[in-house]
Design an enzyme around this catalytic site. Sequence first.
Site, PDB file in Angstrom:
ATOM      1  CG  ASP A  15     -14.866  35.296 -80.548  1.00 50.61           C
ATOM      2  OD1 ASP A  15     -16.123  35.848 -80.362  1.00 50.61           O
ATOM      3  OD2 ASP A  15     -14.305  35.768 -81.770  1.00 50.61           O
ATOM      4  CG  HIS A  32     -23.524  36.046 -74.319  1.00 47.87           C
ATOM      5  ND1 HIS A  32     -22.379  35.964 -75.004  1.00 47.87           N
ATOM      6  CD2 HIS A  32     -24.295  36.910 -74.755  1.00 47.87           C
ATOM      7  CE1 HIS A  32     -22.428  36.603 -75.953  1.00 47.87           C
ATOM      8  NE2 HIS A  32     -23.441  37.420 -76.002  1.00 47.87           N
ATOM      9  CG  LEU A 126      -5.766  31.922 -61.172  1.00 50.51           C
ATOM     10  CD1 LEU A 126      -4.519  31.658 -62.247  1.00 50.51           C
ATOM     11  CD2 LEU A 126      -7.191  31.063 -61.736  1.00 50.51           C
TER      12      LEU A 126
HETATM   13  C1  IPE Z   1     -13.885  40.370 -78.419  1.00 46.57           C
HETATM   14  O1  IPE Z   1     -14.671  39.284 -78.865  1.00 46.57           O
HETATM   15  C2  IPE Z   1     -14.055  40.519 -77.213  1.00 46.57           C
HETATM   16  C3  IPE Z   1     -14.421  39.520 -76.012  1.00 46.57           C
HETATM   17  C4  IPE Z   1     -14.139  38.149 -76.328  1.00 46.57           C
HETATM   18  C5  IPE Z   1     -15.004  39.995 -74.912  1.00 46.57           C
HETATM   19  P1  IPE Z   1     -15.579  40.111 -80.276  1.00 46.57           P
HETATM   20  O2  IPE Z   1     -16.226  39.077 -80.968  1.00 46.57           O
HETATM   21  O3  IPE Z   1     -16.308  41.224 -79.737  1.00 46.57           O
HETATM   22  O4  IPE Z   1     -14.586  40.596 -81.218  1.00 46.57           O
HETATM   23  P2  IPE Z   1     -14.524  40.963 -82.812  1.00 46.57           P
HETATM   24  O5  IPE Z   1     -15.221  42.164 -82.987  1.00 46.57           O
HETATM   25  O6  IPE Z   1     -15.114  39.777 -83.665  1.00 46.57           O
HETATM   26  O7  IPE Z   1     -13.106  41.005 -83.340  1.00 46.57           O
HETATM   27  C1  IPE Z   2     -17.813  36.386 -77.298  1.00 45.41           C
HETATM   28  O1  IPE Z   2     -18.958  35.801 -77.939  1.00 45.41           O
HETATM   29  C2  IPE Z   2     -18.560  36.964 -75.940  1.00 45.41           C
HETATM   30  C3  IPE Z   2     -18.591  38.440 -76.022  1.00 45.41           C
HETATM   31  C4  IPE Z   2     -17.999  39.148 -76.987  1.00 45.41           C
HETATM   32  C5  IPE Z   2     -19.000  39.328 -74.885  1.00 45.41           C
HETATM   33  P1  IPE Z   2     -19.541  36.518 -79.031  1.00 45.41           P
HETATM   34  O2  IPE Z   2     -20.933  37.188 -78.497  1.00 45.41           O
HETATM   35  O3  IPE Z   2     -18.579  37.459 -79.687  1.00 45.41           O
HETATM   36  O4  IPE Z   2     -19.685  35.325 -80.135  1.00 45.41           O
HETATM   37  P2  IPE Z   2     -19.847  35.319 -81.662  1.00 45.41           P
HETATM   38  O5  IPE Z   2     -18.473  35.854 -82.166  1.00 45.41           O
HETATM   39  O6  IPE Z   2     -20.857  36.324 -82.245  1.00 45.41           O
HETATM   40  O7  IPE Z   2     -20.240  33.954 -82.193  1.00 45.41           O
HETATM   41 MG    MG Z   3     -17.315  37.156 -81.301  1.00 43.12          MG
END
Ligand code: IPE
Ligand code: IPE
Ligand code: MG
Length: 239
Positions: A15, A32, A126
């Site tokens: 995240d 990303h 793995l």
């Molecule tokens: C959770 O991340 C899903 C992934 C890392 C793929 P999000 O950033 O979407 O989660 P919430 O919605 O903030 O909890």
């Molecule tokens: C996690 O990073 C990646 C996915 C959920 C695909 P985010 O895109 O949720 O990044 P933040 O949380 O907005 O910083």
């Molecule tokens: Mg996120």
Amino acid sequence: MALTKMPLHVAIIMDGNGRWAKRKFFPRTAGHKAGIKSVRQTIEFAVEKKIPYLTLFAFGRENWQRPKEEVDTLMDLFTKVLVDELPMLKDNNVKLVVVGDKSRLSNAVLSNIEIAEVATKANTGLMLNIAIDYSGQWEIVEAAKEIAKSVLANKMQIDQLDENRFVDFLQPTIQQPVDLLIRTSGEQRVSNFMIWQLAYAELYFCKKLWPDFRKNDFQAALDDYQLRKRRFGKTEDQL
Ligand code: IPE
Ligand code: IPE
Ligand code: MG
């Protein structure tokens, strides 16, 4: 720190990509893209440490609600990464499986998933699961449907169902309980990741944003894991 206690199954909620990009005044999608280096380092580190199972949350079912442009970029990225990283997976004897609902993915993503899965099928190192269009609740509902079908087909009796039996109906490659869950970016929630398998997991929250996550951060999580006392309901004296 010497690692005497090794987790069998490590799960990671990757995240913070969007925030990483925002801080640099880049579009979210740049975050990303930058996160791929972290994915590579994480897989290599798991291989080096001989961790048997690694599950990475790449795209949750709730993430379809994001702007179409971001979803499209993520799907293009999955398509490309599956090809680009295939030699690395082969070199490291990694077996890759994508878990989640395959019905909504494009043919481009699906065919590269198939190629990568087939090419690494016989690998014995793995076990790497990438969760795409996955959620823990979805997985449990799918299991419930399969159980209902088995009962209706007289293949099992309702009273035979218990926690052990239920696990057989979860997604095949992620039935192993999670020992250590790592989430980056400082958020402290599970966000519908492997809710069944996380029942007794140790939770580790890392402040770094995913694109900044490196091998030493993974090491720090393993160091912290050494200090955990896993009692599974028993008393300290019983352990
Ligand atoms: C959770 O991340 C899903 C992934 C890392 C793929 P999000 O950033 O979407 O989660 P919430 O919605 O903030 O909890
Ligand atoms: C996690 O990073 C990646 C996915 C959920 C695909 P985010 O895109 O949720 O990044 P933040 O949380 O907005 O910083
Ligand atoms: Mg996120």
